[in-house]
Design an enzyme around this catalytic site. Structure first.
Site, PDB file in Angstrom:
ATOM      1  N   CYS A  19     -16.813  -3.935  17.182  1.00 35.34           N
ATOM      2  CA  CYS A  19     -15.729  -3.842  16.210  1.00 35.34           C
ATOM      3  C   CYS A  19     -14.480  -4.534  16.727  1.00 35.34           C
ATOM      4  O   CYS A  19     -13.610  -4.913  15.959  1.00 35.34           O
ATOM      5  CB  CYS A  19     -15.394  -2.388  15.921  1.00 35.34           C
ATOM      6  SG  CYS A  19     -16.378  -1.738  14.591  1.00 35.34           S
ATOM      7  N   LYS A  22     -13.520  -7.635  15.114  1.00 34.87           N
ATOM      8  CA  LYS A  22     -13.429  -7.606  13.657  1.00 34.87           C
ATOM      9  C   LYS A  22     -12.154  -8.253  13.147  1.00 34.87           C
ATOM     10  O   LYS A  22     -11.157  -8.313  13.852  1.00 34.87           O
ATOM     11  CB  LYS A  22     -13.406  -6.149  13.198  1.00 34.87           C
ATOM     12  CG  LYS A  22     -14.761  -5.631  12.759  1.00 34.87           C
ATOM     13  CD  LYS A  22     -14.575  -4.229  12.221  1.00 34.87           C
ATOM     14  CE  LYS A  22     -15.774  -3.749  11.426  1.00 34.87           C
ATOM     15  NZ  LYS A  22     -15.594  -2.387  10.967  1.00 34.87           N
ATOM     16  N   THR A  49      -9.247   1.111  -2.800  1.00 36.56           N
ATOM     17  CA  THR A  49      -8.609   2.084  -1.905  1.00 36.56           C
ATOM     18  C   THR A  49      -9.077   1.971  -0.455  1.00 36.56           C
ATOM     19  O   THR A  49      -8.864   2.880   0.341  1.00 36.56           O
ATOM     20  CB  THR A  49      -8.863   3.528  -2.396  1.00 36.56           C
ATOM     21  OG1 THR A  49     -10.272   3.691  -2.628  1.00 36.56           O
ATOM     22  CG2 THR A  49      -8.102   3.827  -3.669  1.00 36.56           C
ATOM     23  N   ASP A  51     -11.810   2.416   0.989  1.00 31.93           N
ATOM     24  CA  ASP A  51     -12.572   3.591   1.416  1.00 31.93           C
ATOM     25  C   ASP A  51     -13.786   3.180   2.252  1.00 31.93           C
ATOM     26  O   ASP A  51     -14.053   1.989   2.439  1.00 31.93           O
ATOM     27  CB  ASP A  51     -12.976   4.439   0.206  1.00 31.93           C
ATOM     28  CG  ASP A  51     -12.879   5.933   0.512  1.00 31.93           C
ATOM     29  OD1 ASP A  51     -13.230   6.311   1.641  1.00 31.93           O
ATOM     30  OD2 ASP A  51     -12.471   6.699  -0.366  1.00 31.93           O
ATOM     31  N   GLY A 140     -35.126  -4.370   4.977  1.00 30.49           N
ATOM     32  CA  GLY A 140     -34.043  -5.058   5.673  1.00 30.49           C
ATOM     33  C   GLY A 140     -34.158  -6.557   5.544  1.00 30.49           C
ATOM     34  O   GLY A 140     -34.922  -7.073   4.715  1.00 30.49           O
ATOM     35  N   HIS A 141     -33.395  -7.260   6.386  1.00 25.88           N
ATOM     36  CA  HIS A 141     -33.384  -8.716   6.343  1.00 25.88           C
ATOM     37  C   HIS A 141     -33.077  -9.251   7.736  1.00 25.88           C
ATOM     38  O   HIS A 141     -32.233  -8.715   8.441  1.00 25.88           O
ATOM     39  CB  HIS A 141     -32.334  -9.202   5.338  1.00 25.88           C
ATOM     40  CG  HIS A 141     -32.345 -10.690   5.139  1.00 25.88           C
ATOM     41  ND1 HIS A 141     -33.436 -11.355   4.621  1.00 25.88           N
ATOM     42  CD2 HIS A 141     -31.402 -11.626   5.392  1.00 25.88           C
ATOM     43  CE1 HIS A 141     -33.160 -12.655   4.563  1.00 25.88           C
ATOM     44  NE2 HIS A 141     -31.931 -12.847   5.023  1.00 25.88           N
ATOM     45  N   ASP A 230     -13.738   7.622   8.615  1.00 25.90           N
ATOM     46  CA  ASP A 230     -14.145   7.559  10.024  1.00 25.90           C
ATOM     47  C   ASP A 230     -13.266   6.520  10.719  1.00 25.90           C
ATOM     48  O   ASP A 230     -12.811   5.554  10.113  1.00 25.90           O
ATOM     49  CB  ASP A 230     -15.649   7.274  10.182  1.00 25.90           C
ATOM     50  CG  ASP A 230     -16.087   5.970   9.546  1.00 25.90           C
ATOM     51  OD1 ASP A 230     -15.344   5.417   8.700  1.00 25.90           O
ATOM     52  OD2 ASP A 230     -17.179   5.493   9.888  1.00 25.90           O
TER      53      ASP A 230
END
Ligand code: CO
Ligand code: CO
Length: 353
Positions: A19, A22, A49, A51, A140-141, A230
């Site tokens: 992260c 990011k 928002t 979220d 998945g991919h 989170d």
């Protein structure tokens, strides 16, 4: 943690590292501003928002909760990285007060540079967490890519009237955090090969722990949750800012109450701060008011870009004792770190006590 991958450095197949690499909150809101306006009345939570997940109403008592998250390795142990990637992706479902239904793997990897055994361990680690969440991976991919990127898309369900948004905190609410912060700082030290063992062990544990336990404990005990999110890439300050701004309220944090990973302050002093953390603080600074005794290092820690961080709850004061009991009985950290109140929307005051 499973087989030793000491000889093989997964993080070397990553330029950004979790992260911490990011894009910042400012850049994200700019990107999202290009999406067209949503008119479908069944969209209960969209991009407006910031979220944790999208929520789409199917019927009066059922809504789908959808999220996806993937990133580059922040640890060299492939099995552990798989666990962290899955715990992190599932977390957005728990942050909405929802239950996961199923997951899909999202994988980009360099097939020549990454030995199959490590790929297998990574998927096994993820699967362990998906099973612990009581669900399964059903698709998945996969694509070829010079850097490893791995994560999951997760679909869950929630009752439309029981969604924990990040925009409905109320004045007088108490803020609770369920995991210590500092994993971005530790990830930066890991990447540079200079992470103390204790800090690594604690961080590995916290990043691979599911937020399922905290979320379910609050639901089981019927605790009124006004807002929840989170703590991930935008750091504690960034995600609290989203709650404060979205709810039209101001927040106050008490620095000494905020749980941090052991040894992290030392790492910051030694210069281990990921670029994402600097970006977060830079973006948020105009919304912050902190006592003069609070150092730049402490602000960086509060803005630290987390991977698979804890849940941040905003609950009525009257629910505090019940929430504490519910979380502690489930062996979840329950740190009471601040309050929400009337004032300038999105402003965060940090007290040094
Ligand atoms: Co989230
Ligand atoms: Co997400």
């Amino acid at each position: 943690m499973s087989i030793s991958t000491e000889q093989f450095q997964l993080t070397k197949l990553s330029k950004s590292g979790g992260c911490a690499g990011k894009i910042g909150p400012g850049e994200l809101s700019h990107i999202l501003s290009h999406l067209s306006t949503v008119t479908d009345p069944n969209v209960l939570v969209g991009t407006s928002t910031s979220d944790d997940a999208a929520v789409y109403k199917i019927s009066d008592d059922l809504a789908l909760v959808c999220t996806s998250d993937f990133f580059s390795p922040m640890v060299d142990d492939a099995f552990l990285f798989g666990e962290i990637a899955a715990a992190n992706a599932l977390s957005d479902i728990y942050a909405m007060g929802a239950t996961p239904l199923f997951a899909l793997n999202l994988l980009a990897y360099p097939s020549l540079a990454l030995p199959p055994v490590h790929l297998g361990e990574m998927l096994k680690g993820a699967s362990t967490k998906v099973i612990e969440a009581g669900t399964s991976t059903i698709g998945g991919h996969t694509v070829e890519n010079p850097e490893i990127k791995f994560g999951l898309a997760v679909v869950g369900t929630v009752h439309p009237s029981k969604i924990w948004r990040n925009s409905e905190a109320e004045a007088g609410d108490i803020l609770i955090l369920t995991k210590p912060i500092g994993s971005g700082i530790v990830a930066d030290a890991i990447k540079k090969g200079e992470c103390p063992t204790d800090a690594f062990t604690e961080t590995a544990h916290t990043m691979s722990s599911l937020n399922k336990v905290a979320s379910e404990a609050m639901i089981r005990s019927n605790i009124q949750v006004n807002a929840c999110t989170d703590v991930t890439g935008f750091g504690l300050l960034g995600h609290l800012f989203e709650i404060a701004e979205g709810s039209g309220l101001e927040a106050t944090l008490e620095l000494s109450k905020i749980p941090t990973i052991e040894g992290v302050k030392e790492l910051i002093k030694n210069g281990y701060v990921p670029s994402g953390t600097h970006k977060n603080l830079q973006y948020l600074r105009k919304n912050l008011e902190s006592q003069s005794t609070i150092s730049e290092e402490e602000l960086l820690l509060l803005a630290d870009a987390q991977t698979s961080g804890g849940l941040l709850f905003s609950i009525p004061k009257e629910s505090l004792e019940a929430a504490k009991n519910a979380l502690l009985a489930s062996n979840v950290l329950c740190a009471v770190i601040g309050t929400m109140h009337e004032g300038t929307a999105g402003k965060i005051t940090i007290l040094d006590n």
